[in-house]
Design a protein around this motif. Structure first.
Motif, PDB file in Angstrom:
ATOM      1  N   ILE A   1      13.330   6.311  -8.791  1.00 39.23           N
ATOM      2  CA  ILE A   1      14.006   6.842  -7.611  1.00 39.23           C
ATOM      3  C   ILE A   1      13.918   5.858  -6.443  1.00 39.23           C
ATOM      4  CG2 ILE A   1      13.942   8.677  -5.883  1.00 39.23           C
ATOM      5  CD1 ILE A   1      13.032  10.570  -8.099  1.00 39.23           C
ATOM      6  N   MET A   2      12.750   5.227  -6.262  1.00 35.64           N
ATOM      7  CA  MET A   2      12.589   4.262  -5.172  1.00 35.64           C
ATOM      8  C   MET A   2      13.458   3.028  -5.396  1.00 35.64           C
ATOM      9  SD  MET A   2       8.444   4.527  -4.616  1.00 35.64           S
ATOM     10  CE  MET A   2       8.416   3.199  -3.432  1.00 35.64           C
ATOM     11  N   ARG A   3      13.601   2.594  -6.654  1.00 32.33           N
ATOM     12  CA  ARG A   3      14.462   1.457  -6.935  1.00 32.33           C
ATOM     13  C   ARG A   3      15.924   1.796  -6.699  1.00 32.33           C
ATOM     14  NH1 ARG A   3      12.444  -2.673 -10.393  1.00 32.33           N
ATOM     15  NH2 ARG A   3      14.502  -2.860 -11.337  1.00 32.33           N
ATOM     16  N   VAL A   4      16.319   3.015  -7.088  1.00 31.44           N
ATOM     17  CA  VAL A   4      17.706   3.426  -6.883  1.00 31.44           C
ATOM     18  C   VAL A   4      18.029   3.516  -5.400  1.00 31.44           C
ATOM     19  CG1 VAL A   4      19.347   5.318  -7.216  1.00 31.44           C
ATOM     20  CG2 VAL A   4      17.895   4.579  -9.108  1.00 31.44           C
ATOM     21  N   LEU A   5      17.087   4.038  -4.627  1.00 34.34           N
ATOM     22  CA  LEU A   5      17.297   4.166  -3.183  1.00 34.34           C
ATOM     23  C   LEU A   5      17.141   2.834  -2.442  1.00 34.34           C
ATOM     24  CD1 LEU A   5      15.431   7.542  -2.497  1.00 34.34           C
ATOM     25  CD2 LEU A   5      17.895   7.157  -2.747  1.00 34.34           C
ATOM     26  N   GLY A   6      16.707   1.797  -3.148  1.00 33.77           N
ATOM     27  CA  GLY A   6      16.541   0.485  -2.511  1.00 33.77           C
ATOM     28  C   GLY A   6      15.287   0.364  -1.683  1.00 33.77           C
ATOM     29  N   ILE A   7      14.298   1.198  -1.978  1.00 33.16           N
ATOM     30  CA  ILE A   7      13.063   1.147  -1.189  1.00 33.16           C
ATOM     31  C   ILE A   7      12.200  -0.020  -1.624  1.00 33.16           C
ATOM     32  CG2 ILE A   7      10.960   2.407  -0.607  1.00 33.16           C
ATOM     33  CD1 ILE A   7      12.539   4.977  -0.906  1.00 33.16           C
ATOM     34  N   THR A   8      12.173  -0.317  -2.914  1.00 32.19           N
ATOM     35  CA  THR A   8      11.383  -1.437  -3.405  1.00 32.19           C
ATOM     36  C   THR A   8      12.135  -2.742  -3.194  1.00 32.19           C
ATOM     37  OG1 THR A   8      12.298  -1.211  -5.625  1.00 32.19           O
ATOM     38  CG2 THR A   8      10.311   0.036  -5.133  1.00 32.19           C
ATOM     39  N   GLU A   9      11.405  -3.846  -3.295  1.00 33.83           N
ATOM     40  CA  GLU A   9      12.032  -5.159  -3.127  1.00 33.83           C
ATOM     41  C   GLU A   9      13.055  -5.420  -4.225  1.00 33.83           C
ATOM     42  OE1 GLU A   9       8.389  -7.572  -0.917  1.00 33.83           O
ATOM     43  OE2 GLU A   9       9.022  -8.088  -2.955  1.00 33.83           O
ATOM     44  N   ALA A  10      12.778  -4.949  -5.470  1.00 32.38           N
ATOM     45  CA  ALA A  10      13.724  -5.159  -6.556  1.00 32.38           C
ATOM     46  C   ALA A  10      15.018  -4.411  -6.298  1.00 32.38           C
ATOM     47  CB  ALA A  10      13.101  -4.714  -7.876  1.00 32.38           C
ATOM     48  N   GLY A  11      14.878  -3.172  -5.787  1.00 31.17           N
ATOM     49  CA  GLY A  11      16.073  -2.398  -5.472  1.00 31.17           C
ATOM     50  C   GLY A  11      16.868  -3.012  -4.351  1.00 31.17           C
TER      51      GLY A  11
ATOM     52  N   LEU B 136       0.824  -1.203   0.000  1.00 28.59           N
ATOM     53  CA  LEU B 136       0.000   0.000   0.000  1.00 28.59           C
ATOM     54  C   LEU B 136       0.860   1.257   0.000  1.00 28.59           C
ATOM     55  CD1 LEU B 136      -2.819   1.290   0.214  1.00 28.59           C
ATOM     56  CD2 LEU B 136      -2.651   1.058   2.699  1.00 28.59           C
ATOM     57  N   THR B 137       1.925   1.251   0.770  1.00 27.80           N
ATOM     58  CA  THR B 137       2.815   2.410   0.819  1.00 27.80           C
ATOM     59  C   THR B 137       3.514   2.624  -0.518  1.00 27.80           C
ATOM     60  OG1 THR B 137       3.179   2.000   3.173  1.00 27.80           O
ATOM     61  CG2 THR B 137       4.755   3.427   2.058  1.00 27.80           C
ATOM     62  N   THR B 138       3.942   1.523  -1.156  1.00 22.48           N
ATOM     63  CA  THR B 138       4.608   1.638  -2.455  1.00 22.48           C
ATOM     64  C   THR B 138       3.669   2.210  -3.509  1.00 22.48           C
ATOM     65  OG1 THR B 138       6.006  -0.249  -1.892  1.00 22.48           O
ATOM     66  CG2 THR B 138       5.868   0.355  -4.211  1.00 22.48           C
ATOM     67  N   LEU B 139       2.439   1.683  -3.549  1.00 24.81           N
ATOM     68  CA  LEU B 139       1.470   2.199  -4.508  1.00 24.81           C
ATOM     69  C   LEU B 139       1.161   3.666  -4.255  1.00 24.81           C
ATOM     70  CD1 LEU B 139      -1.048  -0.796  -4.724  1.00 24.81           C
ATOM     71  CD2 LEU B 139       0.650  -0.101  -6.425  1.00 24.81           C
TER      72      LEU B 139
ATOM     73  N   ALA C 251       3.181   5.868  -2.895  1.00 27.62           N
ATOM     74  CA  ALA C 251       4.341   6.660  -3.320  1.00 27.62           C
ATOM     75  C   ALA C 251       4.426   6.774  -4.829  1.00 27.62           C
ATOM     76  CB  ALA C 251       5.612   6.035  -2.764  1.00 27.62           C
ATOM     77  N   ILE C 252       4.043   5.704  -5.571  1.00 24.07           N
ATOM     78  CA  ILE C 252       4.096   5.748  -7.025  1.00 24.07           C
ATOM     79  C   ILE C 252       3.020   6.663  -7.597  1.00 24.07           C
ATOM     80  CG2 ILE C 252       3.762   4.335  -9.097  1.00 24.07           C
ATOM     81  CD1 ILE C 252       5.101   2.039  -7.615  1.00 24.07           C
ATOM     82  N   LEU C 253       1.828   6.603  -7.010  1.00 26.88           N
ATOM     83  CA  LEU C 253       0.710   7.384  -7.532  1.00 26.88           C
ATOM     84  C   LEU C 253       0.694   8.812  -7.025  1.00 26.88           C
ATOM     85  CD1 LEU C 253      -2.128   4.710  -7.287  1.00 26.88           C
ATOM     86  CD2 LEU C 253      -0.807   5.367  -9.304  1.00 26.88           C
ATOM     87  N   LEU C 254       1.485   9.117  -6.006  1.00 28.91           N
ATOM     88  CA  LEU C 254       1.455  10.468  -5.447  1.00 28.91           C
ATOM     89  C   LEU C 254       1.892  11.533  -6.459  1.00 28.91           C
ATOM     90  CD1 LEU C 254       0.929  12.208  -2.977  1.00 28.91           C
ATOM     91  CD2 LEU C 254       3.297  11.780  -2.252  1.00 28.91           C
TER      92      LEU C 254
END
Length: 340
Positions: A322-332, A272-275, A277-280
């Motif tokens: 940006i979230m992937r670069v910062l390692g916030i997502t699971e893929a990052g 929910l937090t990821t979605l 942040a993406i949609l914000l």
């Protein structure tokens, strides 16, 4: 079966034992010989019959404490030895048509020279099992031996129920620990825990009662009763250990289920937090173009809606990158672990 056909008020059955301990059906005339030298009788009484009090009052060999134990109101397990008569109450499970039920009742007893009297409000497992065993050829040469048989069947019933609960815990443990299913195991675990708590309370009462009986026998130098009490106390100690182990397992399983549920909740909150942040950023863009101000960007352009849509998509994509670069997502996070 003939032992059940007794013309004595408030008496379920009468069994008469010979010198070798074999049981035969008794009769109403045997009640008058209760406590006499050379006789051994077992009277099983029905507390649901209002005439029980009159019956126990008419038996001279019973003490006041024994009469209260058989016909009085008892709400706890106890044992006491007064004037050569042992009396008390222990918890047993009710016997139903389908077998042993989960409901319990107090089995009251009075044991003296040449007799054993028991009373109950509803059919109980231990007395029914002992009566069937005696009919099949089992022997009880003394009232103490008959009392030991009854309490042993009480312990056997509790032990089987504890084993059944252990099987339930094994299944829940496999589902929770191995398969990771915690949400659908809460109801089964709660029922098993409640059953474990009831059984633990019952076996703890039996344990304390048997230890008091052992102490009483030692204090009054009752050799045969002391040996029986020591054996039953060891059996009840084993039951208490099994019940304590089951309680520990239930607490551990509850913690495991709570951990699985916490992980599920964290995963859903993470998604929910990821979605969000993406949609914000897209929400910010749509809010910006929703302002009623003059000379708004793309307001006079024929392709303004398309440009605004592409801008929303670009903003969401930029947020995801940006979230992937910062390692916030699971893929990052996985990529960073691979780099490390």
């Amino acid at each position: 079966k003939p032992a059940l056909d007794v013309d004595v008020p408030a008496c379920a059955w009468i069994l008469r034992f010979d010198a070798e301990g074999r049981a035969d059906p008794g009769a109403s005339v045997d009640v008058g010989t209760l406590g006499a030298e050379g006789t051994f009788l077992w009277l099983h009484l029905d507390r649901a019959d209002a005439r029980l009090r009159d019956l126990v009052e008419s038996i001279d060999c019973l003490t006041v404490e024994a009469r209260d134990a058989l016909a009085g109101s008892v709400d706890h397990q106890f044992v006491e030895h007064v004037d050569g008569v042992l009396c008390g109450a222990i918890v047993d499970h009710q016997q139903t048509i389908d077998g042993v039920g989960s409901d319990i009742d107090f089995l009251r007893f009075a044991l003296g020279r040449g007799f054993l009297l028991t009373s109950r409000r509803s059919p109980l497992y231990s007395t029914e099992a002992v009566r069937r065993a005696l009919a099949a050829g089992s022997k009880a040469p003394t009232p103490e031996a008959l009392f030991e048989m009854i309490v042993t069947h009480v312990c056997d019933c509790s032990a089987r129920m504890l084993r059944d609960v252990a099987v339930i815990f094994d299944k829940i443990e496999e589902n929770v620990v191995i398969e990771g299913r915690g949400r659908d195991q809460r109801a089964g675990l709660g029922h098993a825990r409640r059953k474990t708590i009831r059984l633990t309370r019952q076996v703890n009462g039996i344990q304390s009662t048997m230890h008091r009986l052992e102490e009483t026998a030692e204090a009054q130098q009752l050799e045969e009763l002391g040996e029986i009490a020591a054996s039953l106390a060891q059996r009840s100690d084993s039951l208490c250990r099994d019940a304590a182990n089951l309680q520990d397992r239930s607490r551990i399983l509850q913690e495991e289920i709570n951990a699985v549920l916490a992980l599920e909740t964290n995963d859903r909150l993470y998604l929910l937090t990821t979605l969000t942040a993406i949609l914000l950023p897209a929400t910010l863009v749509t809010g910006y173009f929703g302002m009623n101000t003059k000379q708004l960007l793309f307001s006079e352009n024929d392709n303004g809606t398309l440009y605004a849509t592409l801008l929303c998509i670009a903003a969401s994509a930029a947020a995801m990158i940006i979230m992937r670069v910062l390692g916030i997502t699971e893929a990052g996070a996985a990529r960073r672990q691979l780099k490390d």
